[in-house]
Design a protein around this motif. Structure first.
Motif, PDB file in Angstrom:
ATOM      1  N   GLY A   1       2.667  -1.855  -6.819  1.00 40.27           N
ATOM      2  CA  GLY A   1       1.718  -2.652  -7.588  1.00 40.27           C
ATOM      3  C   GLY A   1       2.315  -3.926  -8.132  1.00 40.27           C
ATOM      4  O   GLY A   1       1.642  -4.673  -8.858  1.00 40.27           O
ATOM      5  N   ASN A   2       3.578  -4.204  -7.794  1.00 37.94           N
ATOM      6  CA  ASN A   2       4.254  -5.402  -8.318  1.00 37.94           C
ATOM      7  C   ASN A   2       4.141  -6.606  -7.391  1.00 37.94           C
ATOM      8  O   ASN A   2       4.533  -7.704  -7.769  1.00 37.94           O
ATOM      9  CB  ASN A   2       5.738  -5.096  -8.539  1.00 37.94           C
ATOM     10  N   VAL A   3       3.649  -6.386  -6.167  1.00 40.20           N
ATOM     11  CA  VAL A   3       3.612  -7.479  -5.196  1.00 40.20           C
ATOM     12  C   VAL A   3       2.340  -8.301  -5.355  1.00 40.20           C
ATOM     13  O   VAL A   3       1.343  -7.845  -5.926  1.00 40.20           O
ATOM     14  CB  VAL A   3       3.716  -6.930  -3.758  1.00 40.20           C
ATOM     15  N   ALA A   4       2.372  -9.513  -4.829  1.00 41.77           N
ATOM     16  CA  ALA A   4       1.224 -10.412  -4.966  1.00 41.77           C
ATOM     17  C   ALA A   4       0.134 -10.112  -3.941  1.00 41.77           C
ATOM     18  O   ALA A   4      -1.054 -10.308  -4.207  1.00 41.77           O
ATOM     19  CB  ALA A   4       1.682 -11.864  -4.820  1.00 41.77           C
ATOM     20  N   GLU A   5       0.535  -9.617  -2.768  1.00 46.49           N
ATOM     21  CA  GLU A   5      -0.430  -9.348  -1.695  1.00 46.49           C
ATOM     22  C   GLU A   5      -0.302  -7.905  -1.218  1.00 46.49           C
ATOM     23  O   GLU A   5       0.775  -7.338  -1.217  1.00 46.49           O
ATOM     24  CB  GLU A   5      -0.174 -10.277  -0.506  1.00 46.49           C
ATOM     25  N   GLY A   6      -1.422  -7.320  -0.807  1.00 50.57           N
ATOM     26  CA  GLY A   6      -1.409  -5.991  -0.196  1.00 50.57           C
ATOM     27  C   GLY A   6      -0.952  -4.886  -1.125  1.00 50.57           C
ATOM     28  O   GLY A   6      -0.238  -3.961  -0.715  1.00 50.57           O
ATOM     29  N   ILE A   7      -1.383  -4.915  -2.380  1.00 50.56           N
ATOM     30  CA  ILE A   7      -0.972  -3.898  -3.351  1.00 50.56           C
ATOM     31  C   ILE A   7      -1.412  -2.511  -2.892  1.00 50.56           C
ATOM     32  O   ILE A   7      -2.580  -2.280  -2.587  1.00 50.56           O
ATOM     33  CB  ILE A   7      -1.565  -4.208  -4.734  1.00 50.56           C
ATOM     34  N   GLY A   8      -0.459  -1.579  -2.841  1.00 44.45           N
ATOM     35  CA  GLY A   8      -0.759  -0.206  -2.495  1.00 44.45           C
ATOM     36  C   GLY A   8      -1.008   0.046  -1.017  1.00 44.45           C
ATOM     37  O   GLY A   8      -1.320   1.175  -0.633  1.00 44.45           O
ATOM     38  N   ASN A   9      -0.853  -0.978  -0.189  1.00 47.95           N
ATOM     39  CA  ASN A   9      -1.127  -0.822   1.241  1.00 47.95           C
ATOM     40  C   ASN A   9       0.133  -0.436   2.014  1.00 47.95           C
ATOM     41  O   ASN A   9       1.249  -0.572   1.543  1.00 47.95           O
ATOM     42  CB  ASN A   9      -1.683  -2.116   1.820  1.00 47.95           C
ATOM     43  N   TYR A  10      -0.094   0.040   3.253  1.00 48.64           N
ATOM     44  CA  TYR A  10       1.001   0.302   4.177  1.00 48.64           C
ATOM     45  C   TYR A  10       1.243  -0.951   5.016  1.00 48.64           C
ATOM     46  O   TYR A  10       0.305  -1.636   5.411  1.00 48.64           O
ATOM     47  CB  TYR A  10       0.666   1.471   5.102  1.00 48.64           C
ATOM     48  N   HIS A  11       2.513  -1.204   5.297  1.00 49.26           N
ATOM     49  CA  HIS A  11       2.835  -2.412   6.051  1.00 49.26           C
ATOM     50  C   HIS A  11       4.149  -2.203   6.800  1.00 49.26           C
ATOM     51  O   HIS A  11       4.845  -1.202   6.613  1.00 49.26           O
ATOM     52  CB  HIS A  11       2.949  -3.604   5.113  1.00 49.26           C
ATOM     53  N   VAL A  12       4.452  -3.166   7.658  1.00 47.86           N
ATOM     54  CA  VAL A  12       5.747  -3.170   8.337  1.00 47.86           C
ATOM     55  C   VAL A  12       6.812  -3.622   7.352  1.00 47.86           C
ATOM     56  O   VAL A  12       6.530  -4.161   6.286  1.00 47.86           O
ATOM     57  CB  VAL A  12       5.744  -4.118   9.556  1.00 47.86           C
ATOM     58  N   VAL A  13       8.038  -3.410   7.727  1.00 48.87           N
ATOM     59  CA  VAL A  13       9.177  -3.958   7.002  1.00 48.87           C
ATOM     60  C   VAL A  13      10.187  -4.388   8.058  1.00 48.87           C
ATOM     61  O   VAL A  13      10.472  -3.621   8.970  1.00 48.87           O
ATOM     62  CB  VAL A  13       9.769  -2.938   6.005  1.00 48.87           C
ATOM     63  N   PRO A  14      10.631  -5.631   7.986  1.00 45.23           N
ATOM     64  CA  PRO A  14      10.422  -6.652   6.958  1.00 45.23           C
ATOM     65  C   PRO A  14       9.141  -7.453   7.158  1.00 45.23           C
ATOM     66  O   PRO A  14       8.636  -7.562   8.274  1.00 45.23           O
ATOM     67  CB  PRO A  14      11.642  -7.548   7.135  1.00 45.23           C
TER      68      PRO A  14
END
Length: 264
Positions: free
Chosen positions: A102-115
């Motif tokens: 919940g600290n990020v500006a975009e895609g709060i709580g979502n699944y994503h790739v890294v990096p």
């Protein structure tokens, strides 16, 4: 942060013509579209988009007109690791999954790739002066890899010796494609970063799934976990509405070309 103003490509390369701006330029022209849609669907609970009054989105209805918004460039690379041993010593392939906090500006709580992160040139005088390293988006991949995967603090000096050293050790990511996020219309570059657990030093020489998972550091941006590169696992996150669209598209390509990427 940079904005895409033109995209061109051929069989050998993808070219982006960009201009310099600020992160809030993206927020004011792109991320605001997400807020407008959230107001329509979640607050007003209007189900019919065809009858919706979305004045901000109407102004950007032509996605290929890149002069109507500040379409910041996101660089998204799915990390696949081969030759990882399970508890019985059997080798297999895995991928990294990022659950955003919940600290990020975009895609709060979502699944994503890294990096995954925004393209940010290191040259202060950009675009008047462009260093060669700024022409290669793999630099963004390596920077975000350190921040999101290994718990490195955000690099204030984008030409730091540590970052340049890491850049030389990580193999280049493979371009999968480019598109627009359907909600905020951001430019998304999609790629795949392939590593070998037996030859990379990224995980301190660890080669088992349990050992590598222990090396993955939770940061303010979220948690990273190791998942088996199997068709059922890929489908699970490709079809999950909590997965960011760019992530879902990358998984679609990986699934379609499973043999090439080592999918079981």
């Amino acid at each position: 942060i940079q904005k895409t103003v033109k995209v061109s490509f051929d069989l050998k390369r993808l070219a982006l013509d960009i201009i310099k701006g600020h992160y809030y330029d993206f927020y004011d022209t792109c991320e605001v579209l997400s807020a407008e849609m959230a107001d329509h669907r979640r607050i007003r609970r209007e189900p019919d988009l065809m009858k919706a009054r979305l004045p901000l989105r109407d102004k950007t209805s032509d996605l290929f007109d890149l002069t109507n918004r500040f379409a910041g460039i996101g660089v998204n690379a799915l990390t696949i690791i081969h030759n990882v041993r399970d508890g019985k010593g059997k080798k297999g392939s895995y991928f990294l999954l990022h659950k955003r906090s919940g600290n990020v500006a975009e895609g709060i709580g979502n699944y994503h790739v890294v990096p995954a992160g925004s393209y940010q040139p290191a040259t202060v005088e950009f675009p008047e002066r462009v260093e060669e390293i700024d022409r290669n988006l793999n630099f963004t991949v390596v920077r975000e890899l350190g921040e999101e995967l290994l718990g490195e603090e955000e690099f204030s000096d984008l030409f730091s010796s540590e970052l340049v050293t890491a850049y030389r050790k990580i193999p280049p990511a493979e371009l999968i494609g480019i598109g627009f996020d359907p909600l905020n219309t951001k430019t998304e570059i999609m790629a795949c970063l392939t590593l070998d657990a037996e030859t990379t030093n990224l995980f301190g020489g660890k080669t088992t799934a349990e050992e590598i998972q222990d090396q993955l550091t939770s940061t303010y941006e979220g948690q990273v976990s190791l998942k088996e590169l199997t068709r059922p696992m890929i489908r699970q996150f490709r079809d999950n509405p909590m997965s960011i669209p760019a992530f879902r598209q990358i998984l679609t390509v990986v699934l379609e070309h499973g043999q090439r990427f080592g999918v079981r």
